[in-house]
Design a protein around this motif. Structure first.
Motif, PDB file in Angstrom:
ATOM      1  N   MET A  40       0.815  -1.207   0.000  1.00  0.00           N
ATOM      2  CA  MET A  40       0.000   0.000   0.000  1.00  0.00           C
ATOM      3  C   MET A  40       0.849   1.258   0.000  1.00  0.00           C
ATOM      4  O   MET A  40       0.427   2.315  -0.463  1.00  0.00           O
ATOM      5  CB  MET A  40      -0.878   0.007   1.260  1.00  0.00           C
ATOM      6  CG  MET A  40      -2.139  -0.792   1.098  1.00  0.00           C
ATOM      7  SD  MET A  40      -3.302   0.045   0.014  1.00  0.00           S
ATOM      8  CE  MET A  40      -4.817  -0.767   0.458  1.00  0.00           C
ATOM      9  N   ARG A 100      -5.806   8.205   2.846  1.00  0.00           N
ATOM     10  CA  ARG A 100      -6.925   7.368   2.443  1.00  0.00           C
ATOM     11  C   ARG A 100      -6.528   5.888   2.454  1.00  0.00           C
ATOM     12  O   ARG A 100      -7.274   5.018   2.904  1.00  0.00           O
ATOM     13  CB  ARG A 100      -7.399   7.777   1.044  1.00  0.00           C
ATOM     14  CG  ARG A 100      -8.816   7.422   0.741  1.00  0.00           C
ATOM     15  CD  ARG A 100      -9.579   8.562   0.071  1.00  0.00           C
ATOM     16  NE  ARG A 100      -8.751   9.297  -0.877  1.00  0.00           N
ATOM     17  CZ  ARG A 100      -8.474   8.864  -2.111  1.00  0.00           C
ATOM     18  NH1 ARG A 100      -8.941   7.714  -2.527  1.00  0.00           N
ATOM     19  NH2 ARG A 100      -7.723   9.582  -2.915  1.00  0.00           N
ATOM     20  N   ARG A 101      -5.318   5.635   1.956  1.00  0.00           N
ATOM     21  CA  ARG A 101      -4.863   4.249   1.938  1.00  0.00           C
ATOM     22  C   ARG A 101      -4.728   3.709   3.353  1.00  0.00           C
ATOM     23  O   ARG A 101      -5.016   2.544   3.621  1.00  0.00           O
ATOM     24  CB  ARG A 101      -3.515   4.166   1.208  1.00  0.00           C
ATOM     25  CG  ARG A 101      -3.653   4.125  -0.293  1.00  0.00           C
ATOM     26  CD  ARG A 101      -2.307   4.158  -0.965  1.00  0.00           C
ATOM     27  NE  ARG A 101      -1.796   5.512  -1.142  1.00  0.00           N
ATOM     28  CZ  ARG A 101      -0.521   5.813  -1.311  1.00  0.00           C
ATOM     29  NH1 ARG A 101       0.393   4.858  -1.287  1.00  0.00           N
ATOM     30  NH2 ARG A 101      -0.142   7.060  -1.489  1.00  0.00           N
ATOM     31  N   ASP A 141      -8.094   2.881   4.650  1.00  0.00           N
ATOM     32  CA  ASP A 141      -8.632   1.702   3.998  1.00  0.00           C
ATOM     33  C   ASP A 141      -7.948   0.424   4.465  1.00  0.00           C
ATOM     34  O   ASP A 141      -8.607  -0.587   4.731  1.00  0.00           O
ATOM     35  CB  ASP A 141      -8.449   1.836   2.474  1.00  0.00           C
ATOM     36  CG  ASP A 141      -9.750   1.613   1.740  1.00  0.00           C
ATOM     37  OD1 ASP A 141     -10.621   2.488   1.854  1.00  0.00           O
ATOM     38  OD2 ASP A 141      -9.873   0.565   1.075  1.00  0.00           O
ATOM     39  N   ALA A 160      -9.139  -0.521   7.922  1.00  0.00           N
ATOM     40  CA  ALA A 160     -10.465  -1.134   7.903  1.00  0.00           C
ATOM     41  C   ALA A 160     -10.394  -2.574   7.409  1.00  0.00           C
ATOM     42  O   ALA A 160     -11.011  -3.487   7.972  1.00  0.00           O
ATOM     43  CB  ALA A 160     -11.397  -0.310   7.013  1.00  0.00           C
ATOM     44  N   HIS A 217     -15.460  -0.822   0.188  1.00  0.00           N
ATOM     45  CA  HIS A 217     -14.150  -0.160   0.216  1.00  0.00           C
ATOM     46  C   HIS A 217     -13.998   0.584  -1.094  1.00  0.00           C
ATOM     47  O   HIS A 217     -14.761   0.352  -2.036  1.00  0.00           O
ATOM     48  CB  HIS A 217     -13.015  -1.199   0.300  1.00  0.00           C
ATOM     49  CG  HIS A 217     -12.928  -1.917   1.610  1.00  0.00           C
ATOM     50  ND1 HIS A 217     -12.297  -1.386   2.705  1.00  0.00           N
ATOM     51  CD2 HIS A 217     -13.371  -3.133   1.979  1.00  0.00           C
ATOM     52  CE1 HIS A 217     -12.378  -2.251   3.705  1.00  0.00           C
ATOM     53  NE2 HIS A 217     -13.030  -3.320   3.305  1.00  0.00           N
ATOM     54  N   ASP A 218     -13.005   1.445  -1.161  1.00  0.00           N
ATOM     55  CA  ASP A 218     -12.633   1.994  -2.458  1.00  0.00           C
ATOM     56  C   ASP A 218     -12.145   0.818  -3.298  1.00  0.00           C
ATOM     57  O   ASP A 218     -11.161   0.163  -2.939  1.00  0.00           O
ATOM     58  CB  ASP A 218     -11.507   3.025  -2.276  1.00  0.00           C
ATOM     59  CG  ASP A 218     -11.080   3.660  -3.600  1.00  0.00           C
ATOM     60  OD1 ASP A 218     -11.162   2.976  -4.650  1.00  0.00           O
ATOM     61  OD2 ASP A 218     -10.678   4.829  -3.585  1.00  0.00           O
ATOM     62  N   LEU A 241      -8.410   0.736  -4.135  1.00  0.00           N
ATOM     63  CA  LEU A 241      -7.528   0.450  -3.005  1.00  0.00           C
ATOM     64  C   LEU A 241      -7.678  -1.005  -2.567  1.00  0.00           C
ATOM     65  O   LEU A 241      -6.702  -1.657  -2.178  1.00  0.00           O
ATOM     66  CB  LEU A 241      -7.821   1.394  -1.842  1.00  0.00           C
ATOM     67  CG  LEU A 241      -7.463   2.860  -2.098  1.00  0.00           C
ATOM     68  CD1 LEU A 241      -7.596   3.672  -0.818  1.00  0.00           C
ATOM     69  CD2 LEU A 241      -6.057   2.984  -2.646  1.00  0.00           C
ATOM     70  N   LEU A 286      -5.645  -2.977  -4.875  1.00  0.00           N
ATOM     71  CA  LEU A 286      -4.226  -2.845  -4.530  1.00  0.00           C
ATOM     72  C   LEU A 286      -3.884  -3.716  -3.327  1.00  0.00           C
ATOM     73  O   LEU A 286      -2.839  -4.385  -3.296  1.00  0.00           O
ATOM     74  CB  LEU A 286      -3.892  -1.375  -4.234  1.00  0.00           C
ATOM     75  CG  LEU A 286      -2.497  -1.076  -3.683  1.00  0.00           C
ATOM     76  CD1 LEU A 286      -1.412  -1.622  -4.604  1.00  0.00           C
ATOM     77  CD2 LEU A 286      -2.293   0.408  -3.467  1.00  0.00           C
ATOM     78  N   ALA A 287      -4.787  -3.737  -2.342  1.00  0.00           N
ATOM     79  CA  ALA A 287      -4.535  -4.542  -1.155  1.00  0.00           C
ATOM     80  C   ALA A 287      -4.489  -6.027  -1.500  1.00  0.00           C
ATOM     81  O   ALA A 287      -3.586  -6.745  -1.077  1.00  0.00           O
ATOM     82  CB  ALA A 287      -5.620  -4.271  -0.111  1.00  0.00           C
ATOM     83  N   SER A 343      -1.275  -6.675  -3.465  1.00  0.00           N
ATOM     84  CA  SER A 343      -0.092  -6.682  -2.613  1.00  0.00           C
ATOM     85  C   SER A 343      -0.006  -7.951  -1.792  1.00  0.00           C
ATOM     86  O   SER A 343       1.052  -8.576  -1.687  1.00  0.00           O
ATOM     87  CB  SER A 343      -0.121  -5.487  -1.660  1.00  0.00           C
ATOM     88  OG  SER A 343      -0.116  -4.294  -2.388  1.00  0.00           O
TER      89      SER A 343
END
Lengths: 208, 208
Positions: free
Chosen positions: A171, A192-193, A196, A199, B155-156, B159, B162-163, B166
């Motif tokens: 991230m 924001r990341r 997120d 959460a 969530h976005d 993102l 991306l999570a 990753s």
DNA sequence: GAAGTTGTCTACCATTTGGTAAGTGACCAC
DNA sequence: GTGGTCACTTACCAAATGGTAGACAACTTC
């Protein structure tokens, strides 16, 4: 050897030459990578010659070694603090994650180096591993204790740690992937990341 | 140009020279990295001379470009299949993750390259981004639809992607971190990591 | 003021790098 | 059997790389 110039002897901001070298090397290793960083380029940026770098450090490898040693130290301090602060369960995980994001905001090179060293493999990776081993051990046993207490979902603690590591570091350092997703890596985006990922981790880890 | 030798013209396994070059380049770029890979070393491994490589590709950059193009294609095929197969909600996420792990088992270099290219930045990263863009778009809108349907936590989507990226890529490519955690990166361990990451993602994403 | 010591420099050097130029042998068309 | 293309080679090259040797100026120490 590294403090000879004294607190005000440096030509610029009062930093030792060897410290300035380490700063520049850290920045370049973390962004361009170790292989793509030449001593000449490093020296030029510092308004020095390559030979002056080789005066302070016997070789390029030695520069990397010193950068790792220093960075691992700083990283340890930043995270150990968060890890040993009061609070239990999720609060503590959150504190650690927040401190990683704080590092990402203030010294992103530290996390970039972590990535680069992992990629380089031994002996650099071994050195980094050894330096961060206490941290890893504490984090791992903390997670295990939480799982034993029934406050976190049961997983292999080491794999869980790897997952958390990957997620958070990704991230924070995967700039190109971020761009690929149409998200510009700004400071606002970093916040924001963080929100997120917190959460996300929370719903992944916490029971109830 | 690349198929001149025909299906049986190659000196070894019936592969075109240019394909053999791409194979070797992919392997080396993914493990040692682009900068640390020299054309001479590449050629030596293929029992060729550097000039033969430069006969098939005008420059080292062009080799990277070709490697990216081919790899992005293979990656797209592998993931598009899983992404377009029947099933909805979590089942589909699981299918995609499983297919990434399948790639990790059969062609780990593909994922290693993904990492390396992200690190290299433009123009390589841009090329990879463009090539994988349709995939990203589909994945992103799939997640969004699931969240709209209320089957996944909100969530976005970018993102979240991306999570997931990753976590999965980290689980598969972070060999040194794995070692640092005392886990040897074997095939058996890969299966365990898959199980674990699936469980983790499931509890992070799925509502209920 | 002579003798270190310290930090940086100029001058090199061997090796490796990506890349160019010019060939050479095998095969193919006609 | 000659001309041409194809795949690959030997022979170079300029630039950059990490590293060595030695000079030199500034400063300290006695």
């Amino acid at each position: 050897m590294t403090t000879t110039e004294g607190p005000s002897g440096g030509p610029a901001e009062g930093l030792t030459t060897s410290d300035r070298i380490l700063d520049a090397a850290l920045a370049s290793f973390a962004t361009r990578g170790y292989d793509a960083t030449s001593l000449d380029a490093l020296a030029k940026g510092l308004e020095l010659t390559k030979q002056s770098i080789l005066y302070w450090f016997p070789s390029k490898d030695a520069v990397l070694e010193a950068v790792i040693a220093r960075s691992a130290g700083e990283l340890s301090v930043a995270l150990e603090t968060a890890l040993s602060d009061a609070g239990a369960g999720w609060v503590r995980v959150e504190a650690v994650v927040r401190s990683v994001f704080r590092v990402a905001a203030r010294q992103p090179e530290l996390l970039g180096l972590l990535r680069e060293v992992g990629r380089l493999g031994p002996p650099a990776a071994t050195q980094m591993t050894l330096a961060l081993e206490p941290l890893v051990r504490r984090a791992s046993s903390f997670l295990e204790a939480e799982m034993d207490a029934g406050t976190m979902r049961r997983h292999d603690p080491r794999l869980l740690l790897l997952a958390i590591y990957s997620t958070v570091i990704g991230m924070v350092t995967e700039v190109e992937v971020l761009r690929a997703l149409g998200e510009e890596p700004t400071a606002r985006s970093l916040v924001r990341r963080r929100t997120d990922v917190l959460a996300l981790l929370r719903s992944a880890l916490v029971i109830e």
